[in-house]
Write an enzyme that holds these catalytic residues in place. Structure first.
Site, PDB file in Angstrom:
ATOM      1  N   ASP A  40      45.723  38.021  51.217  1.00  7.09           N
ATOM      2  CA  ASP A  40      44.448  37.325  51.016  1.00  7.09           C
ATOM      3  C   ASP A  40      44.588  36.171  50.029  1.00  7.09           C
ATOM      4  O   ASP A  40      45.218  36.301  48.985  1.00  7.09           O
ATOM      5  CB  ASP A  40      43.414  38.321  50.468  1.00  7.09           C
ATOM      6  CG  ASP A  40      42.052  37.689  50.247  1.00  7.09           C
ATOM      7  OD1 ASP A  40      41.383  37.383  51.253  1.00  7.09           O
ATOM      8  OD2 ASP A  40      41.666  37.485  49.077  1.00  7.09           O
ATOM      9  N   TYR A  45      41.820  29.121  44.915  1.00  7.73           N
ATOM     10  CA  TYR A  45      42.778  29.799  44.030  1.00  7.73           C
ATOM     11  C   TYR A  45      43.872  28.827  43.579  1.00  7.73           C
ATOM     12  O   TYR A  45      44.588  28.239  44.395  1.00  7.73           O
ATOM     13  CB  TYR A  45      43.417  31.013  44.726  1.00  7.73           C
ATOM     14  CG  TYR A  45      42.452  32.153  45.033  1.00  7.73           C
ATOM     15  CD1 TYR A  45      41.133  32.165  44.563  1.00  7.73           C
ATOM     16  CD2 TYR A  45      42.860  33.242  45.805  1.00  7.73           C
ATOM     17  CE1 TYR A  45      40.262  33.206  44.853  1.00  7.73           C
ATOM     18  CE2 TYR A  45      41.992  34.292  46.100  1.00  7.73           C
ATOM     19  CZ  TYR A  45      40.690  34.267  45.617  1.00  7.73           C
ATOM     20  OH  TYR A  45      39.835  35.306  45.908  1.00  7.73           O
ATOM     21  N   SER A 150      31.707  36.954  51.974  1.00  5.99           N
ATOM     22  CA  SER A 150      32.124  37.564  50.708  1.00  5.99           C
ATOM     23  C   SER A 150      30.965  37.487  49.731  1.00  5.99           C
ATOM     24  O   SER A 150      30.480  36.395  49.417  1.00  5.99           O
ATOM     25  CB  SER A 150      33.353  36.844  50.131  1.00  5.99           C
ATOM     26  OG  SER A 150      33.742  37.464  48.917  1.00  5.99           O
ATOM     27  N   GLN A 176      33.738  40.882  52.107  1.00  9.44           N
ATOM     28  CA  GLN A 176      34.686  41.096  50.993  1.00  9.44           C
ATOM     29  C   GLN A 176      33.904  41.208  49.679  1.00  9.44           C
ATOM     30  O   GLN A 176      33.608  40.210  49.035  1.00  9.44           O
ATOM     31  CB  GLN A 176      35.702  39.952  50.927  1.00  9.44           C
ATOM     32  CG  GLN A 176      36.812  40.254  49.930  1.00  9.44           C
ATOM     33  CD  GLN A 176      37.943  39.247  49.931  1.00  9.44           C
ATOM     34  OE1 GLN A 176      38.237  38.634  48.914  1.00  9.44           O
ATOM     35  NE2 GLN A 176      38.589  39.067  51.067  1.00  9.44           N
ATOM     36  N   LEU A 222      40.684  47.269  40.138  1.00 12.51           N
ATOM     37  CA  LEU A 222      40.959  47.739  38.777  1.00 12.51           C
ATOM     38  C   LEU A 222      40.070  47.023  37.750  1.00 12.51           C
ATOM     39  O   LEU A 222      40.341  47.077  36.553  1.00 12.51           O
ATOM     40  CB  LEU A 222      42.440  47.523  38.430  1.00 12.51           C
ATOM     41  CG  LEU A 222      43.429  48.347  39.250  1.00 12.51           C
ATOM     42  CD1 LEU A 222      44.871  47.915  38.972  1.00 12.51           C
ATOM     43  CD2 LEU A 222      43.260  49.845  38.961  1.00 12.51           C
ATOM     44  N   ALA A 223      39.006  46.373  38.237  1.00 13.68           N
ATOM     45  CA  ALA A 223      38.092  45.643  37.339  1.00 13.68           C
ATOM     46  C   ALA A 223      38.870  44.706  36.420  1.00 13.68           C
ATOM     47  O   ALA A 223      38.775  44.786  35.187  1.00 13.68           O
ATOM     48  CB  ALA A 223      37.221  46.630  36.553  1.00 13.68           C
ATOM     49  N   LYS A 230      45.021  49.499  29.948  1.00 15.60           N
ATOM     50  CA  LYS A 230      45.936  48.701  29.126  1.00 15.60           C
ATOM     51  C   LYS A 230      45.229  48.026  27.958  1.00 15.60           C
ATOM     52  O   LYS A 230      45.884  47.522  27.053  1.00 15.60           O
ATOM     53  CB  LYS A 230      46.653  47.656  29.999  1.00 15.60           C
ATOM     54  CG  LYS A 230      45.779  46.519  30.468  1.00 15.60           C
ATOM     55  CD  LYS A 230      46.353  45.808  31.685  1.00 15.60           C
ATOM     56  CE  LYS A 230      47.567  44.961  31.358  1.00 15.60           C
ATOM     57  NZ  LYS A 230      48.105  44.314  32.577  1.00 15.60           N
ATOM     58  N   GLY A 303      45.984  43.271  43.151  1.00 12.77           N
ATOM     59  CA  GLY A 303      46.527  42.132  42.421  1.00 12.77           C
ATOM     60  C   GLY A 303      47.649  42.654  41.547  1.00 12.77           C
ATOM     61  O   GLY A 303      47.560  43.776  41.038  1.00 12.77           O
ATOM     62  N   GLU A 312      53.731  50.673  41.329  1.00 11.01           N
ATOM     63  CA  GLU A 312      52.838  51.725  40.811  1.00 11.01           C
ATOM     64  C   GLU A 312      51.555  51.770  41.647  1.00 11.01           C
ATOM     65  O   GLU A 312      51.097  52.840  42.057  1.00 11.01           O
ATOM     66  CB  GLU A 312      52.488  51.459  39.340  1.00 11.01           C
ATOM     67  CG  GLU A 312      51.491  52.490  38.797  1.00 11.01           C
ATOM     68  CD  GLU A 312      51.046  52.241  37.359  1.00 11.01           C
ATOM     69  OE1 GLU A 312      51.450  51.239  36.752  1.00 11.01           O
ATOM     70  OE2 GLU A 312      50.275  53.090  36.874  1.00 11.01           O
TER      71      GLU A 312
HETATM   72  P1  NDP Z   1      42.474  44.003  40.017  1.00  6.50           P
HETATM   73  O1  NDP Z   1      41.141  44.310  39.448  1.00  6.50           O
HETATM   74  O2  NDP Z   1      43.248  45.133  40.566  1.00  6.50           O
HETATM   75  O3  NDP Z   1      43.312  43.249  38.893  1.00  6.50           O
HETATM   76  C1  NDP Z   1      44.668  42.945  39.114  1.00  6.50           C
HETATM   77  C2  NDP Z   1      45.327  42.614  37.785  1.00  6.50           C
HETATM   78  O4  NDP Z   1      45.394  43.790  36.958  1.00  6.50           O
HETATM   79  C3  NDP Z   1      46.791  42.199  37.999  1.00  6.50           C
HETATM   80  O5  NDP Z   1      46.895  40.830  38.307  1.00  6.50           O
HETATM   81  C4  NDP Z   1      47.389  42.567  36.646  1.00  6.50           C
HETATM   82  O6  NDP Z   1      47.021  41.564  35.706  1.00  6.50           O
HETATM   83  C5  NDP Z   1      46.656  43.882  36.327  1.00  6.50           C
HETATM   84  N1  NDP Z   1      47.377  45.033  36.906  1.00  6.50           N
HETATM   85  C6  NDP Z   1      47.423  45.391  38.226  1.00  6.50           C
HETATM   86  N2  NDP Z   1      48.173  46.488  38.396  1.00  6.50           N
HETATM   87  C7  NDP Z   1      48.604  46.850  37.173  1.00  6.50           C
HETATM   88  C8  NDP Z   1      49.416  47.915  36.710  1.00  6.50           C
HETATM   89  N3  NDP Z   1      49.913  48.823  37.547  1.00  6.50           N
HETATM   90  N4  NDP Z   1      49.672  47.992  35.375  1.00  6.50           N
HETATM   91  C9  NDP Z   1      49.151  47.083  34.513  1.00  6.50           C
HETATM   92  N5  NDP Z   1      48.383  46.047  34.892  1.00  6.50           N
HETATM   93  C10 NDP Z   1      48.093  45.925  36.220  1.00  6.50           C
HETATM   94  O7  NDP Z   1      42.353  42.957  41.220  1.00  6.50           O
HETATM   95  P2  NDP Z   1      42.075  41.371  41.225  1.00  6.50           P
HETATM   96  O8  NDP Z   1      40.942  41.037  40.334  1.00  6.50           O
HETATM   97  O9  NDP Z   1      43.363  40.671  41.011  1.00  6.50           O
HETATM   98  O10 NDP Z   1      41.606  41.171  42.732  1.00  6.50           O
HETATM   99  C11 NDP Z   1      42.504  41.435  43.809  1.00  6.50           C
HETATM  100  C12 NDP Z   1      42.363  40.372  44.871  1.00  6.50           C
HETATM  101  O11 NDP Z   1      41.052  40.369  45.402  1.00  6.50           O
HETATM  102  C13 NDP Z   1      42.584  38.922  44.412  1.00  6.50           C
HETATM  103  O12 NDP Z   1      43.946  38.600  44.313  1.00  6.50           O
HETATM  104  C14 NDP Z   1      41.875  38.160  45.495  1.00  6.50           C
HETATM  105  O13 NDP Z   1      42.729  38.037  46.629  1.00  6.50           O
HETATM  106  C15 NDP Z   1      40.695  39.058  45.812  1.00  6.50           C
HETATM  107  N6  NDP Z   1      39.475  38.617  45.089  1.00  6.50           N
HETATM  108  C16 NDP Z   1      38.407  38.166  45.824  1.00  6.50           C
HETATM  109  C17 NDP Z   1      37.261  37.732  45.219  1.00  6.50           C
HETATM  110  C18 NDP Z   1      36.126  37.238  46.048  1.00  6.50           C
HETATM  111  O14 NDP Z   1      35.187  36.658  45.500  1.00  6.50           O
HETATM  112  N7  NDP Z   1      36.159  37.415  47.342  1.00  6.50           N
HETATM  113  C19 NDP Z   1      37.116  37.721  43.745  1.00  6.50           C
HETATM  114  C20 NDP Z   1      38.265  38.260  43.063  1.00  6.50           C
HETATM  115  C21 NDP Z   1      39.388  38.691  43.718  1.00  6.50           C
HETATM  116  P3  NDP Z   1      47.834  41.276  34.334  1.00  6.50           P
HETATM  117  O15 NDP Z   1      49.245  41.756  34.502  1.00  6.50           O
HETATM  118  O16 NDP Z   1      47.717  39.798  34.178  1.00  6.50           O
HETATM  119  O17 NDP Z   1      47.063  42.006  33.270  1.00  6.50           O
END
Ligand code: NDP
Length: 341
Positions: A40, A45, A150, A176, A222-223, A230, A303, A312
């Site tokens: 996605d 982005y 979305s 979405q 994961l908000a 973390k 993400g 993980e």
């Molecule tokens: P999450 O809430 O899962 O956050 C992901 C972030 O959390 C990672 O980039 C990383 O950031 C941290 N993380 C993830 N896994 C771990 C782990 N195992 N251990 C420690 N830290 C971890 O999801 P996103 O907010 O990234 O959203 C996912 C996807 O959804 C986006 O990439 C996008 O494609 C879509 N999206 C769509 C939206 C919409 O409006 N339609 C809006 C937002 C997202 P870090 O390492 O930097 O701390």
């Protein structure tokens, strides 16, 4: 009907910002090897760079014999525009932006078509009939196979479904929304009529398999990483999302403002895992497994900023069967004081 994997991989904040092409390719290969077929992105982005990177990664995988285009489900989103989004006709859901914006996205991706084109938000300035017609035309041109929404209000989705049915145009087939242990109402209440199974059987041509009106591909499971626990120390670890300059306001809310409760909730859930018989898994995996335990969710978009994080997260699949009704009830009870919108 196109099938998406239970977990998918997203590119927001990460690709083009924290993640370069080498890491992006490693992440995509790791995901694909674990069964992920759905990737996605969006025009906004990293100002279009995420699409360029995704295109480069897809091409590398094809050249290396890892996957073919037919194996992948690729989505992008239109609404916010790209780097030139300050210009009024380079954003929104007008016929002009849907037509020009989709062509620009395809050029950055280096693809002939995307599987899903999403309306990244609702556009109340453009007549819905124009938006539905423009997405349907893009599908007729072969630039997209399906379109979706979305974060649209349910009433707007219903209106789009009605407009498409009345005019013989392609209806939206997927939404979405945000969905995680803090943000639940939209998926569980507002969208429930779209995700309930309906029996389409009965006619000679009709399938007898029950179907849903809309699939849901959910984001920020994961908000923003908070549900990994973390941020329990009350500060952002170096390199984490909340340590990024762009997240200063979100970090302020999380550590000193209205979102402080989220840090406490993640810590409380982590502390409860042994009592739930889940001492051997991480709170991250429980939070991710919880999203896909919902029958309304078609795919949870992950993400990740490292291969270790992604591994993980993909491991959450094995945790899903351990979220029995009794465990889910306990998680609900524990999280109840923390659930927002
Ligand atoms: P999450 O809430 O899962 O956050 C992901 C972030 O959390 C990672 O980039 C990383 O950031 C941290 N993380 C993830 N896994 C771990 C782990 N195992 N251990 C420690 N830290 C971890 O999801 P996103 O907010 O990234 O959203 C996912 C996807 O959804 C986006 O990439 C996008 O494609 C879509 N999206 C769509 C939206 C919409 O409006 N339609 C809006 C937002 C997202 P870090 O390492 O930097 O701390």
């Amino acid at each position: 009907m196109t099938q998406v994997s239970v977990f998918s991989l997203g590119t927001w904040v990460t690709w083009g910002d924290q993640v370069d092409e080498e890491l992006a390719y490693a992440l995509a290969r790791t995901a694909y090897a674990a069964g992920v077929n759905f990737f996605d992105t969006a025009e906004i982005y990293a100002g279009g760079v995420a699409e360029t990177l995704l295109g480069a990664v897809i091409a590398r995988g094809i050249a290396d014999g890892v996957w073919t285009r037919a194996d992948l489900v690729v989505s992008t989103k239109l609404f916010f525009g790209d780097k030139s989004s300050d210009r009024p006709n380079r954003r929104g859901l007008s016929r002009k932006h849907i037509t020009q914006g989709l062509s620009a996205s395809l050029a950055r991706l280096g693809l002939d078509y995307v599987d899903i084109i999403y309306a990244h938000r609702a556009d109340f300035q453009t007549p819905l009939s124009e938006t539905v017609a423009a997405f349907s035309a893009a599908i007729d041109r072969g630039q997209a196979l399906y379109w979706g929404t979305s974060m649209w209000p349910a009433a707007r989705i219903t209106a789009a479904l009605d407009e498409a049915a009345a005019t013989g145009r392609a209806p939206p087939v997927v939404e979405q929304p945000e969905y995680n242990l803090f943000t639940r109402k939209r998926v569980e209440v507002e969208y429930a009529p779209f995700t309930a199974l309906r029996d389409t059987g009965g006619g000679v041509e009709a399938t007898t398999a029950p179907r849903r009106t809309l699939g849901l591909t959910i984001w920020s499971p994961l908000a923003d990483g908070v549900l990994t626990n973390k941020y329990a120390g009350g500060a952002a670890p170096a390199g984490s999302r909340m340590a990024l300059g762009r997240s200063a306001a979100a970090g302020e809310r999380l550590f000193r403002g209205a979102d402080r409760y989220k840090v406490d909730a993640a810590a409380a859930l982590a502390a409860a895992l042994p009592r739930l018989g889940l001492a051997d898994v991480s709170v991250t995996q429980v939070a991710l497994a919880w999203t896909v335990a919902s029958p309304a969710v078609s795919s949870c978009i992950l993400g990740a900023t490292s291969v270790a994080q992604l591994e993980e997260n993909l491991g959450a699949m094995a945790v899903v069967p351990r979220l029995t009704p009794a465990v889910l009830t306990e998680v609900d009870k524990l999280m109840e004081p923390f659930v927002g919108g």
